[in-house]
Scaffold this motif. Structure first.
Motif, PDB file in Angstrom:
ATOM      1  N   TYR A  45       0.750  -1.226   0.078  1.00  0.00           N
ATOM      2  CA  TYR A  45      -0.073  -0.067   0.214  1.00  0.00           C
ATOM      3  C   TYR A  45       0.867   1.276   0.001  1.00  0.00           C
ATOM      4  O   TYR A  45       1.933   1.230   0.741  1.00  0.00           O
ATOM      5  CB  TYR A  45      -0.689   0.086   1.231  1.00  0.00           C
ATOM      6  N   ALA A  75       3.230  -1.208   3.824  1.00  0.00           N
ATOM      7  CA  ALA A  75       2.636   0.007   3.780  1.00  0.00           C
ATOM      8  C   ALA A  75       3.683   1.121   3.846  1.00  0.00           C
ATOM      9  O   ALA A  75       4.278   1.251   4.840  1.00  0.00           O
ATOM     10  CB  ALA A  75       1.298   0.196   4.498  1.00  0.00           C
ATOM     11  N   VAL A  77       2.886   4.988   4.561  1.00  0.00           N
ATOM     12  CA  VAL A  77       2.068   5.966   4.921  1.00  0.00           C
ATOM     13  C   VAL A  77       2.583   7.381   5.230  1.00  0.00           C
ATOM     14  O   VAL A  77       3.578   7.492   5.950  1.00  0.00           O
ATOM     15  CB  VAL A  77       1.119   5.546   6.067  1.00  0.00           C
ATOM     16  N   ALA A  88       1.158   4.021  13.174  1.00  0.00           N
ATOM     17  CA  ALA A  88       1.810   3.237  12.690  1.00  0.00           C
ATOM     18  C   ALA A  88       1.529   1.582  13.050  1.00  0.00           C
ATOM     19  O   ALA A  88       1.100   0.978  12.208  1.00  0.00           O
ATOM     20  CB  ALA A  88       3.465   3.086  12.821  1.00  0.00           C
ATOM     21  N   TYR A  91      -2.221   1.447  11.429  1.00  0.00           N
ATOM     22  CA  TYR A  91      -2.345   0.889  10.151  1.00  0.00           C
ATOM     23  C   TYR A  91      -1.788  -0.327  10.051  1.00  0.00           C
ATOM     24  O   TYR A  91      -2.614  -1.169   9.339  1.00  0.00           O
ATOM     25  CB  TYR A  91      -1.438   1.930   9.214  1.00  0.00           C
ATOM     26  N   CYS A  92      -0.714  -0.604  10.752  1.00  0.00           N
ATOM     27  CA  CYS A  92      -0.291  -2.104  10.608  1.00  0.00           C
ATOM     28  C   CYS A  92      -1.521  -3.127  11.049  1.00  0.00           C
ATOM     29  O   CYS A  92      -1.750  -3.965  10.349  1.00  0.00           O
ATOM     30  CB  CYS A  92       0.736  -2.349  11.654  1.00  0.00           C
ATOM     31  N   LEU A  95      -4.518  -2.513   8.173  1.00  0.00           N
ATOM     32  CA  LEU A  95      -4.345  -3.171   6.909  1.00  0.00           C
ATOM     33  C   LEU A  95      -3.850  -4.720   6.862  1.00  0.00           C
ATOM     34  O   LEU A  95      -4.491  -5.273   5.866  1.00  0.00           O
ATOM     35  CB  LEU A  95      -3.080  -2.272   6.223  1.00  0.00           C
ATOM     36  N   THR A 102       4.119  -4.908   7.778  1.00  0.00           N
ATOM     37  CA  THR A 102       4.969  -3.614   8.279  1.00  0.00           C
ATOM     38  C   THR A 102       4.607  -2.455   7.674  1.00  0.00           C
ATOM     39  O   THR A 102       4.070  -2.405   6.456  1.00  0.00           O
ATOM     40  CB  THR A 102       6.482  -3.923   8.043  1.00  0.00           C
ATOM     41  N   ALA A 103       4.365  -1.337   8.491  1.00  0.00           N
ATOM     42  CA  ALA A 103       4.054  -0.052   8.149  1.00  0.00           C
ATOM     43  C   ALA A 103       5.115   0.766   8.320  1.00  0.00           C
ATOM     44  O   ALA A 103       5.576   0.938   9.731  1.00  0.00           O
ATOM     45  CB  ALA A 103       2.779   0.215   8.694  1.00  0.00           C
ATOM     46  N   LEU A 105       5.620   4.856   8.446  1.00  0.00           N
ATOM     47  CA  LEU A 105       4.882   6.101   8.518  1.00  0.00           C
ATOM     48  C   LEU A 105       5.678   7.317   8.759  1.00  0.00           C
ATOM     49  O   LEU A 105       6.637   7.150   9.491  1.00  0.00           O
ATOM     50  CB  LEU A 105       4.012   5.814   9.557  1.00  0.00           C
TER      51      LEU A 105
END
Length: 142
Positions: A45, A75, A77, A88, A91-92, A95, A102-103, A105
């Motif tokens: 993403y 992702a 972000v 973070a 979102y993790c 999603l 892993t995000a 951010l």
């Protein structure tokens, strides 16, 4: 008949009212993946709410994120949140449902960077490795 009306009045209506308020209070995370790994099913993403990236940069980033999807979802972000680490984490979870993901951010409000990993990908991007990544990014800032 009056027993049924009382049941509806005191049980069903408050239940649906509470359900309505819970649903309205939940943030809506409905993002389209820029890539889905056909072998693993993991998704990538790019959520650039702060418009930090040009279209060509997003395309390059999407291409770079593909290799990460061998190990889990990923992702990028950019946002203006009040807590980069918590965002973070949110979102993790939202999603990737606490599966491998892993995000990365960037919080433009506080000018902070956070990385959150969960599941199997945590073996590759753990807290120590995430700190190395963010430390190297901060070096280029100055």
């Amino acid at each position: 008949m009056s027993g049924n009306k009382a049941f509806i009045k005191f049980s069903v209506i408050p239940f649906f009212a509470a359900l309505f308020f819970i649903i309205c209070a939940m943030p809506a995370f409905a993002y389209d993946a820029v890539y889905v790994n056909p072998e693993t099913g993991y998704e990538a993403y790019i959520i650039d709410d702060e418009d930090l990236l040009h279209e060509w940069e997003e395309a390059m980033l999407a291409d770079s994120l593909k290799s990460v999807t061998d190990y889990g979802g990923v992702a990028f972000v950019s946002t203006s949140s009040s807590d980069a680490e918590q965002s973070a984490k949110d979102y993790c979870y939202d999603l990737f449902n606490n599966e491998s993901g892993t995000a990365f951010l960037i919080d433009m409000k506080d000018r902070r960077i956070a990385i959150m990993s969960s599941g199997a990908i945590y073996k590759r991007i753990n807290n120590n490795y995430a700190n190395i990544i963010t430390d190297n990014i901060y070096k280029y800032e100055y």
